[in-house]
Design an enzyme around this catalytic site. Structure first.
Site, PDB file in Angstrom:
ATOM      1  N   ARG A  41       0.941  -1.172  -0.146  1.00 43.85           N
ATOM      2  CA  ARG A  41      -0.123  -0.049  -0.149  1.00 43.85           C
ATOM      3  C   ARG A  41       0.898   1.204   0.045  1.00 43.85           C
ATOM      4  O   ARG A  41       1.407   1.530   1.153  1.00 43.85           O
ATOM      5  CB  ARG A  41      -0.985   0.001   1.194  1.00 43.85           C
ATOM      6  CG  ARG A  41      -1.826   1.203   1.396  1.00 43.85           C
ATOM      7  CD  ARG A  41      -2.801   1.309   2.503  1.00 43.85           C
ATOM      8  NE  ARG A  41      -3.977   0.364   1.963  1.00 43.85           N
ATOM      9  CZ  ARG A  41      -5.056   0.674   2.600  1.00 43.85           C
ATOM     10  NH1 ARG A  41      -5.290   1.334   3.569  1.00 43.85           N
ATOM     11  NH2 ARG A  41      -6.052   0.050   2.163  1.00 43.85           N
ATOM     12  N   ARG A  90     -13.233  -9.051   3.237  1.00 44.64           N
ATOM     13  CA  ARG A  90     -11.667  -8.584   2.715  1.00 44.64           C
ATOM     14  C   ARG A  90     -10.964 -10.064   3.221  1.00 44.64           C
ATOM     15  O   ARG A  90     -10.039 -10.551   2.516  1.00 44.64           O
ATOM     16  CB  ARG A  90     -11.182  -7.491   3.498  1.00 44.64           C
ATOM     17  CG  ARG A  90     -11.803  -6.260   3.165  1.00 44.64           C
ATOM     18  CD  ARG A  90     -11.508  -5.825   1.820  1.00 44.64           C
ATOM     19  NE  ARG A  90     -10.082  -5.643   1.513  1.00 44.64           N
ATOM     20  CZ  ARG A  90      -9.460  -4.498   1.656  1.00 44.64           C
ATOM     21  NH1 ARG A  90      -9.771  -3.567   2.291  1.00 44.64           N
ATOM     22  NH2 ARG A  90      -8.348  -4.633   1.494  1.00 44.64           N
ATOM     23  N   GLN A 149     -10.222  -4.549  -2.469  1.00 45.24           N
ATOM     24  CA  GLN A 149     -11.513  -4.088  -2.394  1.00 45.24           C
ATOM     25  C   GLN A 149     -12.542  -4.745  -3.079  1.00 45.24           C
ATOM     26  O   GLN A 149     -13.685  -5.058  -2.591  1.00 45.24           O
ATOM     27  CB  GLN A 149     -11.505  -2.920  -1.967  1.00 45.24           C
ATOM     28  CG  GLN A 149     -13.093  -2.410  -1.505  1.00 45.24           C
ATOM     29  CD  GLN A 149     -13.141  -2.639  -0.028  1.00 45.24           C
ATOM     30  OE1 GLN A 149     -12.121  -2.300   1.115  1.00 45.24           O
ATOM     31  NE2 GLN A 149     -14.176  -3.330   0.432  1.00 45.24           N
ATOM     32  N   HIS A 194      -7.733   0.083  -6.243  1.00 45.16           N
ATOM     33  CA  HIS A 194      -8.036  -0.902  -4.964  1.00 45.16           C
ATOM     34  C   HIS A 194      -8.390  -2.270  -5.204  1.00 45.16           C
ATOM     35  O   HIS A 194      -9.782  -2.340  -4.727  1.00 45.16           O
ATOM     36  CB  HIS A 194      -8.753   0.086  -4.057  1.00 45.16           C
ATOM     37  CG  HIS A 194      -8.604  -0.310  -2.453  1.00 45.16           C
ATOM     38  ND1 HIS A 194      -7.614  -1.360  -2.096  1.00 45.16           N
ATOM     39  CD2 HIS A 194      -9.452  -0.188  -1.512  1.00 45.16           C
ATOM     40  CE1 HIS A 194      -7.991  -1.553  -1.028  1.00 45.16           C
ATOM     41  NE2 HIS A 194      -8.650  -0.908  -0.244  1.00 45.16           N
ATOM     42  N   CYS A 223     -16.356   0.878   1.210  1.00 44.58           N
ATOM     43  CA  CYS A 223     -15.202   0.062   1.506  1.00 44.58           C
ATOM     44  C   CYS A 223     -14.707   0.602   2.849  1.00 44.58           C
ATOM     45  O   CYS A 223     -13.971  -0.216   3.471  1.00 44.58           O
ATOM     46  CB  CYS A 223     -13.944   0.704   0.663  1.00 44.58           C
ATOM     47  SG  CYS A 223     -13.357   2.380   0.399  1.00 44.58           S
ATOM     48  N   ASP A 256     -17.667   6.443  -1.599  1.00 46.78           N
ATOM     49  CA  ASP A 256     -16.359   6.487  -0.724  1.00 46.78           C
ATOM     50  C   ASP A 256     -16.189   7.908  -0.244  1.00 46.78           C
ATOM     51  O   ASP A 256     -16.779   8.766  -0.443  1.00 46.78           O
ATOM     52  CB  ASP A 256     -15.391   5.927  -1.488  1.00 46.78           C
ATOM     53  CG  ASP A 256     -13.983   5.713  -1.259  1.00 46.78           C
ATOM     54  OD1 ASP A 256     -13.960   5.708   0.114  1.00 46.78           O
ATOM     55  OD2 ASP A 256     -13.003   5.749  -1.596  1.00 46.78           O
TER      56      ASP A 256
END
Ligand code: CP
Ligand code: NVA
Length: 299
Positions: A103, A286, A133, A130, A258, A218
């Site tokens: 990340r 996840r 996700q 991402h 998310c 988001d």
């Protein structure tokens, strides 16, 4: 050849579907108490230069559940954070572990790292995308509503990393993505061109939600954009997912985010904490989606 997972479209549609199905099976297996040691003696290195709750905990717990080990490497502690070249870091770290999760702010750094890594690289969020996700989101939709193929998904808010990955998912999983963003906050043009057949850029949030089976949003300011928070609050004020907006979607529409979320900004508290919201399942998934990904990459 070493397989990487830097964007959703690194894997075929079949492979992605296989990972989702495997994730659902792994979740059942874990909940039944059955032990799975498929990654015994394997090590996952986890490189972070941004904060994380879900990604860190799910990858670390996932490796433990599969009998392996995860190594948390903050850029504050490793030499990469002090300027050791990406290529040198990739050669050295990949010579010692079985997979690497990254990340980091720059998507290009993940790509460069992967070109010099002898083991699979997983993008755990970049400025561009991402993909991990989306594995969890697609798994969650399938668990609760069956196949997403042919459905309509509304993306409300920022044309950011999550939005880009939803565009890729629309192609991979066969749904239509309606996107509503304020002017100036659209997804990158390269994504718009590449996924034009699977998306509709809508004039407003209401239109995007029309007849939607899934509504997703988001944060208005992503990590690294904190200084733009006030400016963005003004620009995004008509892009809150609230009860009125959810009423434009199908009556049985699902809401996803998310996380982390800002109640009262991109989503009202009664939507995220309401009956249509699957955010807690989405977060939990996840764990299982990434276990399936690790088994696929290391299989
Ligand atoms: N959704 C997500 O990636 O959460 P974290 O930033 O907590 O990892
Ligand atoms: N768009 C957000 C997602 C966080 C999981 C960010 O990049 O900060």
């Amino acid at each position: 050849m070493t397989k990487h997972f830097i964007n959703l479209n690194d894997l075929s549609n079949n492979d992605l579907q296989q990972i989702i199905d495997q994730a659902i099976a792994l979740k059942k297996q874990h909940k039944s108490g059955e032990i799975n040691n498929a990654l015994q003696n394997k090590t996952l290195a986890m490189i972070f230069d941004k904060s994380s709750t879900r990604t860190r905990v799910s990858f670390e717990a996932g490796m433990t559940q599969l009998g392996g080990h995860a190594l948390f490497l903050s850029d504050r502690d490793i030499q990469l954070g002090r300027g050791e070249p990406i290529i040198d870091s990739a050669i050295v770290i990949s010579s010692m572990v079985d997979a690497i999760m990254m990340r980091v702010s720059s998507h290009d750094d993940i790509t460069t790292f992967s070109q010099h890594s002898s083991v699979p690289i997983i993008n755990a969020l970049s400025d561009e995308s991402h993909p991990c996700q989306l594995l969890a989101d697609m798994m969650t939709y399938q668990e609760y509503n069956g196949s997403i193929k042919g459905k309509t998904v509304a993306w409300i808010g920022d044309g950011n990393n999550m939005c880009h990955t939803y565009m890729q998912a629309a192609k991979a999983f066969g749904f239509t993505l309606n996107i509503a963003t304020p002017k100036g906050y659209e997804p990158e043009q390269s994504f718009v061109s590449q996924y034009a057949d699977f998306i509709n850029l809508c004039a407003d949030a209401q239109t995007a939600c029309d007849n939607a089976d899934l509504v997703v949003t988001d944060v208005w300011a992503s990590m690294g954009q904190e200084s733009e928070q006030t400016k963005r609050e003004t620009a995004f004020k008509d892009f809150q997912v609230n009860t009125a907006l959810m009423e434009s979607a199908k009556s049985n529409a699902i809401f996803m985010h998310c996380l982390p979320a800002h109640r009262g900004e991109e989503v009202s508290a009664n939507v995220i904490d309401g009956k249509q919201s699957l955010v807690w399942n989405e977060a939990e998934n996840r764990l299982h989606a990434q276990k399936a990904l690790l088994l696929f990459l290391l299989g």
